[in-house]
Design a protein around this motif. Structure first.
Motif, PDB file in Angstrom:
ATOM      1  N   TYR A 219       0.814  -1.214   0.000  1.00  0.00           N
ATOM      2  CA  TYR A 219       0.000   0.000   0.000  1.00  0.00           C
ATOM      3  C   TYR A 219       0.850   1.268   0.000  1.00  0.00           C
ATOM      4  CZ  TYR A 219      -4.013  -2.963   1.060  1.00  0.00           C
ATOM      5  OH  TYR A 219      -4.998  -3.907   1.005  1.00  0.00           O
TER       6      TYR A 219
ATOM      7  N   SER B 155      -9.199   1.775  -0.048  1.00  0.00           N
ATOM      8  CA  SER B 155      -8.358   0.766   0.582  1.00  0.00           C
ATOM      9  C   SER B 155      -6.906   1.221   0.665  1.00  0.00           C
ATOM     10  CB  SER B 155      -8.458  -0.546  -0.198  1.00  0.00           C
ATOM     11  OG  SER B 155      -7.589  -1.516   0.322  1.00  0.00           O
ATOM     12  N   THR B 156      -6.407   1.817  -0.416  1.00  0.00           N
ATOM     13  CA  THR B 156      -5.026   2.310  -0.433  1.00  0.00           C
ATOM     14  C   THR B 156      -4.841   3.450   0.555  1.00  0.00           C
ATOM     15  OG1 THR B 156      -4.850   1.699  -2.774  1.00  0.00           O
ATOM     16  CG2 THR B 156      -3.213   3.228  -1.906  1.00  0.00           C
TER      17      THR B 156
ATOM     18  N   GLY C  32      -4.805   2.061   3.969  1.00  0.00           N
ATOM     19  CA  GLY C  32      -3.695   1.139   4.177  1.00  0.00           C
ATOM     20  C   GLY C  32      -4.125  -0.191   4.738  1.00  0.00           C
TER      21      GLY C  32
END
Length: 542
Positions: free
Chosen positions: A313, A359-360, A363
Motif C-alpha cells: 500500500y 483501501s489504499t 492502508g
C-alpha cells in the motif's frame, strides 16, 4: 461495393474542386485572416462587420409572443467553429482512427471554402457511421458540450421569446435533439444526410447543404420573424437581415470577464447524466495535444495500474502520487465498537476505482461489493470483489457474511455519476450494520472520463489513469451514531436518506431521486440489464 463507389465518386469530385479552385480559395482564406489587409474589398471591411447591434443590446421585456430564428453555431454558442462537434461525433460515435484522420486533414480543411470544408468534414465524420451510434452521441454526448458553450445573453434572449426556429448548415442529426429537448425549439432545419440501410454514406442528401437565408424564406414566406441572432460574419448577416430585429453574437463579449459563459445553475435543464470518453472540448489544438499525449498516457496508466496491483500500500501510494495522481484524504480510520462485525463504508460512486483508492488510503484490505464488474477488472482488482445479484434477500445474506469476515465497501447509488449530483441510495445496506462510516468521494479529470454507459467497461480504469493528473478526493466522515441507525429505531430508508444528505453536504452536491434505470434509459435507451444464457438478469454496466 456501394461504399467503394461512393468513395471513388467523392474523391473524384474533391480532386476536381481542389485542382480547379484551390489556389483561388487559399488566397481568399489568407486574405480574410489579414495577410492582404491593404487589398481587402469593401465586403470584408470592419464597417460591414458591425452593421448590426450586439445581442447585449436586445431588450427582454414583452417578448412572449415574438418569434426568434438563429443558427446554433454563431447564434447560440460562444464559438463559431463546428470542428469540435464533428470531432466528438468522429471519436465517440466512430473510432479513434476516424478522429485521427479528421485531425490530419484539418490543415487542408482550413484552406477550403465554407461549403467544401463542411462537405469534407461530413464525409470524414459520417461515412460508414451507424445510425444508432449517431443517435447515442446526439443524446448522451453532445448536449453536455453544447450547454457548456452556450452564450448567456443569447440564451436569455431565446428564453424570453415564444417561438423558436433554427436554421443551420450542419447536419440536422447533430443539433436537433439538443435544441428540441433542452431549448424547446419548435422546428430545426438542417442539412440532411444520405443513408444506406443502417449506415450513413457520408454524402449530403438533396437539395444539398442548407442555405440559411433561403431556408428561412421558404419556411416563413413573406412573413418576417421578429428576432434573428447570428455571428458577425457576412454569411450570417444575409440570414438575420430578413428579420425585423437582427443582433450579432460575438465571441469577444466575454473577453473582459466571464459574462458570456453560461453558469451551471442557469442551464435550461439539469445536466445529470452524459456519456463519452472525452472530458474536454476537442478543438484542433486540444485534439492534437491529446494524440501527442496518448503514448505517454497508456504507459503511465499501465505503470499506475500495476503498481497498485502488485506493490504494498505505502509504496503504491508513493509511486502513484509521484507519477502525478492527485490523492487528497481527509479524516481517519474510525474506531471500532467492539462488535465482531466489520465496518461498513458507504461511498459515493464516481468510478470503479472508488474501493481501491479507499483501501489504499486507509492502508488496509477491504472487500467491495458490486452489481457488475467486467472479467478483466475482476481479475486485476487489488482487493477482493464480490458480485451482487439485485435480489434483495440473497444480496443481504451475502453482505452479512462478508461483514462477519471483515470491513466492507458499498456504493448504494448502484451506478456512477460524473456531475455534482447524488443518485437515490438503496436502503439495503442500512439493515446490515450498525458501524456505518460515510465516505465522500469525488474525482476530477482533464482529458478522459473513467466511466461509460455504452463503451467497454473493462477500459474504465485505464482511461481514468491515462489522465495527466487524475484527482481523487476522499473525505471520511464520522461514524454514524447508533441512534441514527436501524439499531437505534430508524427505518432503513431514513438512514439511507440521511447519509445521502450528509455526503451531498460534504461534497457540495445536490441530492436526487434518480436511479440507475433512469441513467441507462437516457444514455443508452435501455434499463442496463440483459439476459444471460441461464436467463438470469445481470447488469451491463455500473
Amino acid at each position: 461495393m456501394v461504399f467503394q463507389m461512393v468513395l471513388l465518386k467523392l474523391a473524384d469530385w474533391i480532386l476536381y474542386q481542389l485542382l480547379a479552385n484551390s489556389c483561388y480559395r487559399a488566397v481568399r482564406k489568407m486574405r480574410s485572416y489579414g495577410l492582404f489587409l491593404k487589398n481587402q474589398s469593401l465586403k470584408s471591411s470592419p464597417q460591414q462587420a458591425v452593421s448590426f447591434p450586439n445581442v447585449i443590446k436586445c431588450g427582454l421585456e414583452n417578448r412572449g409572443s415574438d418569434t426568434l430564428v438563429c443558427d446554433i453555431h454563431g447564434g447560440l454558442l460562444r464559438t463559431e467553429s463546428f470542428f469540435p462537434y464533428f470531432m466528438l461525433v468522429a471519436f465517440e460515435g466512430g473510432s479513434i482512427l476516424r478522429a485521427f484522420l479528421l485531425l490530419l486533414l484539418y490543415p487542408i480543411l482550413w484552406v477550403l471554402d465554407y461549403e467544401l470544408k463542411l462537405r469534407a468534414m461530413i464525409f470524414i465524420t459520417f461515412c460508414g457511421l451507424r445510425l444508432k451510434d449517431m443517435d447515442n452521441v446526439s443524446r448522451a454526448v453532445l448536449p453536455k458540450f453544447y450547454l457548456e458553450n452556450l452564450h448567456l445573453k443569447a440564451f436569455e434572449v431565446l428564453a424570453s421569446t415564444g417561438s423558436r426556429f433554427a436554421f443551420t448548415s450542419v447536419p440536422r442529426v447533430m443539433v436537433e435533439g439538443f435544441l428540441k429537448e433542452y431549448l424547446q425549439f419548435d422546428n430545426v432545419t438542417g442539412t440532411e444526410l444520405h443513408t444506406f440501410g443502417n449506415y450513413f454514406t457520408g454524402l449530403v442528401s438533396e437539395p444539398g447543404l442548407v442555405s440559411k437565408h433561403r431556408a428561412l424564406k421558404d419556411y416563413f414566406g413573406d412573413k418576417k420573424p421578429d428576432i434573428g441572432l447570428g455571428s458577425p460574419s457576412l454569411y450570417d448577416h444575409l440570414f438575420i437581415s430578413l428579420c425585423k430585429e437582427a443582433y450579432v453574437v460575438s465571441s469577444d463579449d466575454g473577453k473582459s470577464g466571464t459574462s458570456s459563459a453560461m453558469p451551471r445553475d442557469r442551464y435550461p435543464k439539469p445536466l445529470v447524466f452524459h456519456d463519452g470518453r472525452l472530458a474536454f472540448l476537442p478543438t484542433p489544438l486540444a485534439t492534437l495535444s491529446m494524440f501527442l499525449w496518448l503514448p505517454i498516457g497508456v504507459f503511465l496508466a499501465l505503470f499506475r495500474l500495476f503498481a497498485g496491483i502488485y506493490l504494498p500500500y505505502k509504496l503504491a501510494l508513493f509511486l502513484g502520487i509521484w507519477s502525478g495522481v492527485d490523492l487528497r484524504v481527509r479524516g481517519c480510520s474510525p474506531s471500532r465498537s467492539g462488535h465482531r462485525k466489520g465496518i461498513l463504508y458507504v461511498c459515493t460512486h464516481r468510478t470503479l476505482l472508488d474501493p481501491v483508492f479507499l483501501s489504499t488510503s486507509l492502508g488496509q484490505p477491504l472487500t467491495a461489493v458490486t452489481y457488475s464488474l467486467s472479467k478483466m477488472s475482476e481479475v486485476i482488482a487489488p482487493i477482493k470483489t464480490v458480485r451482487l445479484t439485485r435480489e434483495r434477500n440473497q444480496d443481504g445474506n451475502t453482505m452479512r457474511r462478508l461483514l462477519s469476515e471483515g470491513d466492507l465497501v458499498v456504493c448504494p447509488e448502484g451506478t456512477t455519476c460524473r456531475e455534482p449530483y447524488l443518485l437515490r441510495f438503496s436502503s439495503l445496506f442500512a439493515e446490515l450494520a450498525s458501524d456505518i462510516v460515510p465516505v465522500a468521494m469525488n474525482t476530477r479529470v482533464s482529458m478522459f472520463y473513467g466511466t461509460t454507459a455504452s463503451g467497454l467497461k473493462c477500459l474504465d480504469p485505464i482511461f481514468f489513469l491515462m489522465n495527466p493528473r487524475p484527482s481523487y478526493h476522499i473525505q471520511i466522515l464520522e461514524k454514524l451514531p447508533r441512534e441514527l441507525t436501524c439499531d437505534g429505531g430508524r427505518s432503513s430508508c431514513e438512514v439511507a436518506n440521511y447519509i445521502q444528505r450528509k455526503l451531498a453536504d460534504a461534497l457540495g452536491f445536490e441530492c436526487t431521486t434518480l436511479t440507475r434505470k433512469d441513467k441507462y434509459m437516457m444514455l443508452a435507451g435501455n434499463e442496463g440489464i440483459v439476459q444471460d444464457k441461464r436467463k438470469k438478469s445481470q447488469s451491463i454496466g455500473e
